[in-house]
Design a protein around this motif. Structure first.
Motif, short mmCIF file in Angstrom:
data_model
loop_
_atom_site.label_atom_id
_atom_site.label_comp_id
_atom_site.label_asym_id
_atom_site.label_seq_id
_atom_site.Cartn_x
_atom_site.Cartn_y
_atom_site.Cartn_z
N SER A 1 1.97 59.60 26.33
CA SER A 1 2.67 58.33 26.11
C SER A 1 4.17 58.52 26.31
N LYS B 1 7.93 56.25 25.26
CA LYS B 1 8.54 55.09 24.59
C LYS B 1 10.04 55.13 24.80
N VAL C 1 7.01 50.59 26.05
CA VAL C 1 6.12 51.68 25.66
C VAL C 1 4.99 51.81 26.67
#
Length: 166
Positions: free
Chosen positions: A116, A118, A136
């Motif tokens: 991920s 962000k 995000v």
């Protein structure tokens, strides 16, 4: 080697005068790879984002993220904590304007297995604060694409998308 992936994206823009940010979510097919220590996430924008005909590339290293858009709408945004980056931003049908972005936070949890990303940042247009955004990339996941091109959702529908990705 570029790998086919499913990408789950959430954007929470808050503009001057907004009481609460609108959450925009998108799940789309894309490509993911690492080159020279930098992770690349590439996907096609769609009608859902208002940027149909645009290819978005995210280049992410631990301290910096560059968002590049090419196609009918071209732009580049550079995000580095504590730095203000100024550039020219093209708006379809409205021409160009000076825009600067300042990242307050970058959380890069990308690995060769996905992960991920962000970015929390503020936007100034012509030297006036226009808003704040949290962008995000919830998940970059290797898996059969199941024929998905892109799926958009509105606020509150995120659980359905997360269930699809889990």
């Amino acid at each position: 080697m570029k790998k086919d992936v499913l990408i789950s994206i959430r954007s929470c823009p808050r503009y001057d005068g907004d009481e609460a940010p609108e959450t925009i979510e998108l799940m789309t097919a894309g490509k993911f790879y690492r080159k020279n220590g930098i992770y690349y996430i590439i996907y096609q924008e769609s009608e859902l984002t208002g940027l149909e005909g645009v290819t978005t590339t995210l280049k992410a290293d631990p301290n910096r993220v560059v968002l590049i858009r090419n196609g009918v709408f071209a732009s580049q945004m550079i995000f580095e904590c504590g730095e203000k980056h100024v550039g020219l931003y093209q708006v379809p049908g409205a021409g160009s304007m000076t825009m600067s972005v300042s990242a307050q936070r970058i959380d890069n949890a990308l690995t060769d297995d996905g992960g991920s990303l962000k970015v929390e940042y503020s936007v100034e247009i012509n030297n006036t604060l226009a808003g704040e955004n949290i962008f995000v990339v919830l998940k970059v996941q290797f898996e059969k694409r199941r024929g998905i091109k892109s799926i958009g959702t509105s606020a509150g529908a995120g659980a359905a998308m997360e269930a699809i990705l889990d």
